[in-house]
Write an enzyme that holds these catalytic residues in place. Structure first.
Site, PDB file in Angstrom:
ATOM      1  N   ASP A 210       3.467 -13.132  16.139  1.00 58.23           N
ATOM      2  CA  ASP A 210       3.337 -12.094  15.361  1.00 58.23           C
ATOM      3  C   ASP A 210       4.048 -10.620  15.685  1.00 58.23           C
ATOM      4  O   ASP A 210       3.546 -10.016  16.688  1.00 58.23           O
ATOM      5  CB  ASP A 210       1.818 -11.854  15.029  1.00 58.23           C
ATOM      6  CG  ASP A 210       1.501 -11.234  13.648  1.00 58.23           C
ATOM      7  OD1 ASP A 210       2.400 -10.441  13.150  1.00 58.23           O
ATOM      8  OD2 ASP A 210       0.447 -11.630  12.905  1.00 58.23           O
TER       9      ASP A 210
ATOM     10  N   ASP B 103       5.091  -8.459  10.618  1.00 60.63           N
ATOM     11  CA  ASP B 103       4.016  -7.858  10.313  1.00 60.63           C
ATOM     12  C   ASP B 103       4.762  -6.471   9.336  1.00 60.63           C
ATOM     13  O   ASP B 103       5.742  -5.577   9.992  1.00 60.63           O
ATOM     14  CB  ASP B 103       3.194  -7.057  11.262  1.00 60.63           C
ATOM     15  CG  ASP B 103       2.055  -6.139  10.810  1.00 60.63           C
ATOM     16  OD1 ASP B 103       0.972  -7.038  10.131  1.00 60.63           O
ATOM     17  OD2 ASP B 103       2.039  -4.855  11.006  1.00 60.63           O
TER      18      ASP B 103
ATOM     19  N   GLU C 250       5.590 -10.608   6.057  1.00 58.15           N
ATOM     20  CA  GLU C 250       4.594 -10.042   5.138  1.00 58.15           C
ATOM     21  C   GLU C 250       4.921  -9.278   4.115  1.00 58.15           C
ATOM     22  O   GLU C 250       5.565  -8.113   4.448  1.00 58.15           O
ATOM     23  CB  GLU C 250       3.539  -9.281   5.953  1.00 58.15           C
ATOM     24  CG  GLU C 250       2.363  -8.813   5.313  1.00 58.15           C
ATOM     25  CD  GLU C 250       1.198  -7.776   6.141  1.00 58.15           C
ATOM     26  OE1 GLU C 250       0.237  -7.666   5.640  1.00 58.15           O
ATOM     27  OE2 GLU C 250       1.879  -7.118   7.064  1.00 58.15           O
TER      28      GLU C 250
ATOM     29  N   HIS D 163      -6.033 -13.033   7.876  1.00 60.35           N
ATOM     30  CA  HIS D 163      -7.155 -12.103   8.712  1.00 60.35           C
ATOM     31  C   HIS D 163      -7.360 -10.669   7.956  1.00 60.35           C
ATOM     32  O   HIS D 163      -8.117 -10.005   8.263  1.00 60.35           O
ATOM     33  CB  HIS D 163      -6.605 -12.072  10.015  1.00 60.35           C
ATOM     34  CG  HIS D 163      -5.240 -11.116  10.038  1.00 60.35           C
ATOM     35  ND1 HIS D 163      -4.042 -11.586   9.434  1.00 60.35           N
ATOM     36  CD2 HIS D 163      -5.114  -9.871  10.269  1.00 60.35           C
ATOM     37  CE1 HIS D 163      -3.304 -10.840   9.507  1.00 60.35           C
ATOM     38  NE2 HIS D 163      -3.592  -9.726  10.113  1.00 60.35           N
ATOM     39  N   ASP D 164      -6.509 -10.476   6.819  1.00 56.45           N
ATOM     40  CA  ASP D 164      -6.866  -9.270   6.050  1.00 56.45           C
ATOM     41  C   ASP D 164      -7.691  -9.320   4.752  1.00 56.45           C
ATOM     42  O   ASP D 164      -7.580  -8.505   4.079  1.00 56.45           O
ATOM     43  CB  ASP D 164      -5.363  -8.799   5.596  1.00 56.45           C
ATOM     44  CG  ASP D 164      -4.510  -8.123   6.980  1.00 56.45           C
ATOM     45  OD1 ASP D 164      -5.241  -7.864   7.816  1.00 56.45           O
ATOM     46  OD2 ASP D 164      -3.412  -8.237   6.811  1.00 56.45           O
TER      47      ASP D 164
HETATM   48  O1  ISL Z   1      -4.416  -6.143   3.532  1.00 55.89           O
HETATM   49  C1  ISL Z   1      -4.159  -4.857   3.232  1.00 55.89           C
HETATM   50  C2  ISL Z   1      -3.959  -4.526   1.923  1.00 55.89           C
HETATM   51  O2  ISL Z   1      -4.660  -5.052   1.077  1.00 55.89           O
HETATM   52  C3  ISL Z   1      -4.207  -3.903   4.458  1.00 55.89           C
HETATM   53  O3  ISL Z   1      -5.339  -4.161   4.945  1.00 55.89           O
HETATM   54  C4  ISL Z   1      -3.194  -4.235   5.671  1.00 55.89           C
HETATM   55  O4  ISL Z   1      -3.164  -3.504   6.409  1.00 55.89           O
HETATM   56  C5  ISL Z   1      -1.874  -4.498   5.233  1.00 55.89           C
HETATM   57  O5  ISL Z   1      -1.591  -5.454   4.238  1.00 55.89           O
HETATM   58  C6  ISL Z   1      -0.731  -4.510   6.236  1.00 55.89           C
HETATM   59  O6  ISL Z   1      -1.348  -5.729   7.150  1.00 55.89           O
HETATM   60  C7  ISL Z   1      -0.690  -5.793   8.353  1.00 55.89           C
HETATM   61  O7  ISL Z   1      -0.464  -4.688   9.211  1.00 55.89           O
HETATM   62  C8  ISL Z   1      -1.485  -3.864   9.264  1.00 55.89           C
HETATM   63  C9  ISL Z   1      -2.729  -4.777  10.234  1.00 55.89           C
HETATM   64  O8  ISL Z   1      -4.007  -4.127  10.140  1.00 55.89           O
HETATM   65  C10 ISL Z   1      -2.705  -6.156   9.287  1.00 55.89           C
HETATM   66  O9  ISL Z   1      -3.788  -7.040  10.102  1.00 55.89           O
HETATM   67  C11 ISL Z   1      -1.689  -6.755   9.341  1.00 55.89           C
HETATM   68  O10 ISL Z   1      -1.611  -7.926   8.500  1.00 55.89           O
HETATM   69  C12 ISL Z   1      -1.092  -2.878  10.488  1.00 55.89           C
HETATM   70  O11 ISL Z   1      -0.309  -3.741  11.336  1.00 55.89           O
END
Ligand code: ISL
Ligand code: CA
Length: 554
Positions: free
Chosen positions: A100, A202, A257, A330-331
């Site tokens: 990641d 990410d 993402e 995980h989000d």
């Molecule tokens: O899921 C989200 C919106 O619905 C946010 O919580 C999320 O932070 C966003 O999608 C970005 O996610 C990624 O980057 C973040 C990290 O906290 C998340 O776990 C990751 O998947 C910051 O690095």
């Protein structure tokens, strides 16, 4: 088939959240040796590509999404030797390993930032976004953080603010600086040279900021994130450069993402001819019921909208783009809790959702625990949460409420909390679900005595065994990955039905997204797979609550 076959198109991705997967040494935190222990399980499940959420050195303000050294392993997760062993073992099984890449921001404890904050003339100063206070002495602009509050934090040492779209321990890297880009590319090469097979990237759409960092309208944060933070003017220039400098030289893939990526602009990122990224996962389904973000009021699940989203994205696939399909990660809260009926039809609805995912064109992307139908947990108190996103939101909005109101508020915001997906993996009915011999970093879901791998291994009708069957079925029918998609009974409010075809074969997928039986005015086809025992053939199609069928039709 016009689409060019690739291992990363056919392979099923399985996302591991290492912190919660398996703890090998009893410190309560999942780790790399724990993953090695479970490779047999993963191989027998039938997945091909393991994506590990960040395993790099990190102070864990955001559980590894705040990296303090891109070329070292997080202390809690093990050593580089453990990593090398994991990679070897994964490859020895013919599987792939994907890491990641968190390149929009680093940790504030990264050496770059430690240097950067020391003086305005430090060689690392320009690795980050530093700005003097705005006209009234406050932040330089009105940008808000994903994790509540301002996106700027004042730093005493030099009297300036630094930008962080996420927590204040996640300062945004300045991609305009070629040296920053070189450092990131070097880190990527480091892992590719070891044999890593790709990166999930990410918030990669956020790396190019709007010139001049102008104010924006934050009345709807998520909307602004997608339309203003994402897709900045130089994002394609950067990604193209990254591809040329790094990715092109290895047999690897990238999974973006896709914050702010819609069918309309998806080909700009993942169109084969663009040479930027290989595939993305989008938020259209993940946010189907929470279009304004997880803490805003939800909207009811709308099957018609789901059909429309799949239809729109299928045109991306037809036109030379590629997507990964997921109903959770995980989000997000657990897929069966969000889209199924965990109270009345836990097993059937979980199997239906898996059938849906496994019959969509694109790459199948599973999240750990969904293969056994893990559900949302119940959190009684704010201290039971770990996630910085929820804790910050709670602090900002509920700090001054009286206890009763505070409790109601907590119940409300926990509905879509990220921690639901992060509770320890449920391996068995042993203490702490067999996840750890110690005390887990996040509480185990109370339902582990009934929902766990050991129990489902024994039960031929379990969700686990059904997912294994589905993955074998998908492997045997590449048209599910590459074939055409055609919607059937488009107006039906409870049933989602579609054809997957290539020149030679036609598969019909019938999904009853409801707790009521449904009938369709057509003859049943030849049943190949279903989440209910086969019944005598009838004249019309009848579907039981949450029934899913895959049929061969003429
Ligand atoms: O899921 C989200 C919106 O619905 C946010 O919580 C999320 O932070 C966003 O999608 C970005 O996610 C990624 O980057 C973040 C990290 O906290 C998340 O776990 C990751 O998947 C910051 O690095
Ligand atoms: Ca451990």
């Amino acid at each position: 088939m016009s689409v060019q076959p690739k291992w990363w198109k056919e392979g099923t991705i399985y996302q591991i959240y290492p912190r919660s997967f398996r703890d090998s040494n009893g410190d309560g935190i999942g780790d790399l040796p724990g993953i090695i222990e479970k490779l047999d399980y993963l191989e027998q499940l039938g997945v091909d590509i393991l994506w590990l959420s960040p395993i790099f050195k990190s102070p864990n303000d955001d559980n590894g999404y705040d990296i303090s050294d891109y070329r070292d392993i997080m202390l809690e997760f093990g050593t580089m030797a453990d990593f090398d062993q994991l990679l070897d073992n994964v490859h020895a099984r013919g599987m792939k390993l994907v890491l990641d890449l968190v390149a929009n921001h680093s940790s504030d404890e990264h050496e770059w930032f430690t240097q950067s904050r020391q003086s305005k003339h430090n060689p690392y100063r320009d690795y980050y976004y530093w700005r003097p206070p705005g006209p009234n002495g406050g932040p330089p602009n009105n940008w808000k953080s994903f994790f509540s509050g301002d996106a700027w934090t004042f730093d005493e040492t030099t009297g300036e603010y630094y930008l962080h779209l996420f927590s204040k321990k996640q300062p945004d890297l300045n991609w305009e600086n070629p040296q920053v880009r070189r450092e990131i590319y070097e880190s990527m090469r480091f892992w590719f040279e070891k044999g890593v097979d790709g990166f999930r990237m990410d918030v990669i759409t956020l790396i190019s900021k709007r010139p001049g960092l102008p104010d924006a309208d934050f009345s709807n944060f998520w909307h602004t994130a997608e339309t203003f933070y994402a897709n900045g003017p130089k994002v394609h220039e950067f990604l193209n450069e990254m591809h040329n400098q790094v990715q092109r030289h290895y047999d690897v893939f990238s999974l973006a993402e896709g914050v702010g990526i819609k069918p309309e602009n998806a080909l700009e990122y993942v169109g084969e001819a663009r040479r930027e990224l290989n595939m993305l996962y989008h938020f259209d389904i993940l946010q189907l019921t929470i279009p304004d973000g997880r803490f805003a009021p939800p909207v009811p699940f709308n099957l018609q909208l789901l059909k429309q989203i799949i239809g729109d994205w299928s045109s991306v696939l037809r036109n030379g783009g590629w997507v990964a399909n997921a109903l959770g990660n995980h989000d997000f809260a657990r897929m069966v809790s969000r889209f199924g009926d965990p109270q009345r039809y836990w097993q059937a609805s979980a199997k239906l959702l898996h059938t849906f995912l496994a019959t969509l064109g694109g790459t199948l992307n599973l999240y750990q625990g969904d293969e056994i139908g893990m559900t949302n947990a119940h959190f009684a108190h704010i201290d039971e949460f770990d996630d910085i996103e929820l804790r910050n939101y709670f602090r900002e909005h509920a700090a001054n409420m009286d206890p009763e109101k505070q409790h109601a508020f907590l119940l409300d915001i926990q509905r879509e909390a990220r921690d639901h997906a992060r509770t320890p993996f449920q391996w068995s009915a042993e203490p702490q679900a067999g996840f750890t011999s110690g005390s887990p970093w996040l509480k185990v879901n109370d339902n582990f005595p009934t929902i766990n791998v050991a129990a489902q291994e024994e039960d031929p009708n379990s969700i686990l065994n059904y997912v294994r069957q589905l993955l074998r079925f998908r492997k045997a029918h590449p048209l599910l990955v590459y074939g055409d998609y055609e919607l059937l009974w488009p107006e039906h409010k409870q049933v989602y039905a579609y054809l997957r075809t290539d020149g030679a074969q036609r598969l019909r997928v019938l999904l009853n997204f409801s707790g009521k039986s449904q009938t369709l005015d057509a003859r049943p086809g030849e049943l190949l797979l279903s989440n209910y025992p086969a019944t005598k053939s009838t004249l019309a199609i009848s579907l039981k609550p949450w029934e899913a069928r895959i049929e061969r039709v003429d």
